[in-house]
Each structure stands twice: as C-alpha cells, then as structure tokens.
Design a protein around this motif. Sequence first.
Motif, mmCIF file in Angstrom:
data_model
loop_
_atom_site.group_PDB
_atom_site.id
_atom_site.type_symbol
_atom_site.label_atom_id
_atom_site.label_comp_id
_atom_site.label_asym_id
_atom_site.label_seq_id
_atom_site.Cartn_x
_atom_site.Cartn_y
_atom_site.Cartn_z
ATOM 1 N N TRP A 69 20.521 67.803 18.501
ATOM 2 C CA TRP A 69 21.466 66.846 19.100
ATOM 3 C C TRP A 69 21.442 65.511 18.348
ATOM 4 C CZ3 TRP A 69 25.275 66.236 22.634
ATOM 5 C CH2 TRP A 69 25.476 67.243 23.590
ATOM 6 N N GLY A 70 20.222 65.000 18.133
ATOM 7 C CA GLY A 70 20.075 63.668 17.542
ATOM 8 C C GLY A 70 20.679 63.594 16.158
ATOM 9 N N ILE A 71 20.465 64.634 15.370
ATOM 10 C CA ILE A 71 20.999 64.648 14.007
ATOM 11 C C ILE A 71 22.534 64.593 14.053
ATOM 12 C CG2 ILE A 71 21.251 66.113 11.946
ATOM 13 C CD1 ILE A 71 18.247 66.984 12.521
ATOM 14 N N ALA A 72 23.113 65.345 14.964
ATOM 15 C CA ALA A 72 24.582 65.347 15.100
ATOM 16 C C ALA A 72 25.087 63.982 15.570
ATOM 17 C CB ALA A 72 25.006 66.440 16.078
ATOM 18 N N LEU A 73 24.391 63.371 16.528
ATOM 19 C CA LEU A 73 24.853 62.069 17.056
ATOM 20 C C LEU A 73 24.644 60.953 16.038
ATOM 21 C CD1 LEU A 73 23.681 62.234 20.786
ATOM 22 C CD2 LEU A 73 25.938 62.764 19.849
ATOM 23 N N ALA A 74 23.573 61.039 15.260
ATOM 24 C CA ALA A 74 23.341 60.039 14.208
ATOM 25 C C ALA A 74 24.496 60.083 13.207
ATOM 26 C CB ALA A 74 22.009 60.306 13.514
ATOM 27 N N ARG A 75 24.985 61.284 12.906
ATOM 28 C CA ARG A 75 26.142 61.417 12.008
ATOM 29 C C ARG A 75 27.383 60.733 12.583
ATOM 30 N NH1 ARG A 75 25.468 67.227 11.409
ATOM 31 N NH2 ARG A 75 23.830 67.480 9.884
ATOM 32 N N ARG A 76 27.451 60.658 13.917
ATOM 33 C CA ARG A 76 28.586 59.983 14.566
ATOM 34 C C ARG A 76 28.358 58.482 14.712
ATOM 35 N NH1 ARG A 76 32.318 63.160 16.732
ATOM 36 N NH2 ARG A 76 31.797 65.356 17.053
ATOM 37 N N GLY A 77 27.253 57.997 14.162
ATOM 38 C CA GLY A 77 27.046 56.550 14.162
ATOM 39 C C GLY A 77 26.119 56.036 15.232
ATOM 40 N N ALA A 78 25.498 56.943 15.998
ATOM 41 C CA ALA A 78 24.529 56.479 16.997
ATOM 42 C C ALA A 78 23.274 55.980 16.301
ATOM 43 C CB ALA A 78 24.175 57.619 17.944
ATOM 44 N N ARG A 79 22.649 54.920 16.859
ATOM 45 C CA ARG A 79 21.318 54.517 16.391
ATOM 46 C C ARG A 79 20.314 55.319 17.224
ATOM 47 N NH1 ARG A 79 23.862 49.443 16.300
ATOM 48 N NH2 ARG A 79 23.060 48.953 18.372
ATOM 49 N N MET A 80 19.906 56.456 16.668
ATOM 50 C CA MET A 80 19.142 57.448 17.423
ATOM 51 C C MET A 80 17.658 57.134 17.463
ATOM 52 S SD MET A 80 20.733 59.922 18.928
ATOM 53 C CE MET A 80 19.157 60.636 19.401
ATOM 54 N N THR A 81 17.050 57.486 18.583
ATOM 55 C CA THR A 81 15.606 57.639 18.669
ATOM 56 C C THR A 81 15.351 58.983 19.339
ATOM 57 O OG1 THR A 81 15.274 55.256 18.937
ATOM 58 C CG2 THR A 81 13.462 56.692 19.622
#
Lengths: 248, 251
Positions: A69-81
Amino acid sequence: MDSSSLTEHAARNQAHWDRDAADYQRRNAEHIACGEAWGVWQIPESELNVLGDVAGLDVLEAGCGAAQWGIALARRGARMTGLDLSEQQLAHARAAGADFPLVHATAEALPFADESFDVVFADHGAYTFTDPYLSIPEAARVLRPGGLLAFSHNSPIDSLCWDEPSQTMLPQLRRPYFDLHREEWGDHITFNLPYSKWIQLFGANGLAVEALIELRPAAEATSTYRDDTDHAWARRFPMDEIWKLRKR
Amino acid sequence: MSYLEANRENWAKLREFQERTARRNWAKTEFDWGLWKVPEAEIGAVGDVSDLDVVELGSGIAYWSAWLARRGARPVAVDLTPSQLEIAALMQQEFGLEFPLVEANAEQTPLPDASFDLAFSEYGASIWCDPYKWIPEAARLLRPGGRLVYMKNATIAMLCAPEDEDAQLTADLLHDYFGMHRFDWPDGTAEFHLGFGDHIRCLRDAGFELENVWELQAPADAQTHPVYNYVTAEWARQWPSEEIWAARKVA
C-alpha cells in the motif's frame, strides 16, 4: 525496539509475524501485489475511494507488512511512514523498494508526536492485531484535527460465524457476542468488538464515524486468504469492512 | 394493500392489548428500554429533555410522549393508527397530560420544518417506516443540532428472524445481510431494517452525525417476555436483540 515493553499479545503477535512473514508474502504476493486494494477480496481503492487524494499528506500505515500500500501511495505523492511490529515484515518492505521511513514499533504505543499525521490507515493491519482500547486512542492522538483514520478488519459478524471444528464460515451464530474482544488463534491473537463498542470507542476518542464500508466480493472473486465456502458466505454477509473516521 | 395500510390495520387489531397495557405504561415514572427493561438512567440516550420540543414518530398510544411531558418536554405524538391515538387521548384525560396527537405517516408529516429539538421513536417509525423516508423526514423536522434517538430490533436479531412470526429466533442466519432493508411478513405488514453500513450512510445522507449505538443484552436473571416472546432471554443474553441509535443533526 525494546520488546520487554510490549503487551503479552503484542509480543506473541510479533513472534508470529517474524516467523510467518516470508511464507505470508510468498502465499499472498500475487493477490496483494497491486497495493491499492482493500481486504480479503482486494476491492480496488479506485472503486471505494476511502483515502481520497493523498498527495502532499502525511500518511501512516499501521501494520504495513511489505508496504504494498505504502509504495503505491508514495507514488501518488503521499509522505509515507510505514509501521510494523515485525522486523521480518519490514525487511520485505525494504526489499520491495520502500524508500520512506519504516518504523519498527507497535500501534499500541506509537513513537510519534501528537497531531503528526493527516491520514492513519490499516488494511487488516494494526487494528486487527492490537487491542483497540490501546491502539485507537493512539491513532486519534497522532492525527491532526480533521485527519482521517481508515482501517479494514474482519466484521463482528465474521467473528461470530467462524466454526472452529469445521474450520469454516457458517450462516450461524457460533459464539456469544457481548464479550467479543480478544480472539485466540494458538500462535497469534486478533481483536474485535461488537459494533456498538467500536462506535463508542471512536466517540470517546473524538473520532466521528463517516462511513462503514462493508466489503462484498464479486461473484467471480477469489482470494488467497479464503476458500470457496468462505466466498459463498461473504456474498451473503460482510466478512470484512472498512471504518472511515474523522478526527474532530 | 400497501405496507402502511397493512401496518395500520395490524395495530388496529391490537387495540384490546393496547387498552389493557395503556394505563400501566402511562403511569410509569421511571423509564426503561425494551424487552429487558434497561433503565434510561443507565443508558442516558435521551438525556435532559426539559424545555425541549419533541416529536415522537410512530408513537402508538404515546406513553413515551407522556413520560417526556412529565420531564418538562413539549411532545407532539405522531401515529398512523387512529385507534392508537384514541387510546392516547383517553389516557391524556385520565392523567391530565395534554399534548398534540397527530394522525400521520411519519415518513411524511404535516409538521413544519426545523420545529423540534428531539425526534424520538421506540419501535415506531424506527421499524415500521422506510428509513430512507422517515430519517430524512426527522432531519427536516429537527432544528440544527437537534437529536434523533430511536430503538429498534437489533440488526443481528433481524438476520435470525424466522418467517413464521410465532417462531423464536435461533442461532441460524436466515436472511442475507447484503441488501437487507424491507422485511415482509405473511400478514402483509412490513418492517424495515438496514445493515450497519447502510444505516450509517442513511443517517449521514440525511444530514446526521452518528452519536452512539447501544446494543442491549438481557441481564443474567431476565425472563423471556410473556408477549414479545419471539426472542428468548437465553438468546438475548448471548446476542443483541435490540439497539438504540442516537444521532445529531449537523448544524
């Protein structure tokens, strides 16, 4: 992390996931590869739109596993943790190329300052494997006002209808409801509550209920988590569900 | 015949039972909820009603309205069945408590917009009316910030409800959860029950924020109700037979 400070169930779940991580990722790799899909039946986020636009937002995944999930959301510009209690799961996340902070900790005591995220979410993650009376207040604490908590887990009805002897789902209430809380599975522990207790817990922590999205698999859906009998059951009753909550 | 007509006829047939129980229910000073008589003092769903304008939707013989009036509220009781309101009028005279009795379908009342602080239903509109109609109607009647409080059969209990109304609930789930909405009974009456997700969505779409839900459990020493015996005390000790919902109209 210092595992001596973990609750007894957290320590057992940590050991379980460290033991099972490699096999879990191998068993389910193909099924959950896309990242942006929810639950047992992998209903696409593009269909459910639970998280909305995450670009530029501080997003915490609680119980991130291999961070699909995180990898996909980071690609959408989220600052993931990404947060997980299993070091082995986090090793899979790193191997998969997660290039954002991966934090080894329990969601029952988050190592983050108050009001540090816009979104906290889990997909059959932390809010399945932690005591909600510990982890929901923590999620509320680290969210900014107006922030979103969204998590999927097994529905209370699913918890009631699991038949231990036959290891299958029945259209029948197989256990009492009101004491629903801690569920022993031998090598690990999961948690669930009656619907009203979830709602009361959210309210007590300043979380407004925006939606309860009950996930129904398509007629032809398959899952590496469940078999055909489960699928037939899940066409009739909610097997898993997503709570969508807004911090006041 | 529509479900509204069938439901009205059904309640008219129950007049004798209602007359027998009316005096006792009107005389109550302390209120409790549902089959297992859980005290409102313990739940606190209704709270302080003094000086509130209250509409009771599907009031039957209006004993909740009577109780609310004694607590300082200004109730208006709405019901579809003339014979129930006739009993309510008799009780009003007997108990010296006056408040408006309005014969109307709670899905579409003749009452003005934003004229109440609390909308209330106990096994009234909450089960006999279509939630996609009566909940928006309750929202229309409430002032911003006003509350909606209602009791109904529990969602899980409805999944177990047998076709035969004299049969008792078992542990078997006899109805599908997905799509649950209208339950038609062999006598032509209909009840309405949504799953949790649809129920919450219905409230939100009508402009409510969910405040709380209580799922009621029969106490250890509870006995099966002599009349409403479709659910035994034994069943209701294990699973929820009744729910109270509370929501607030967003200001």
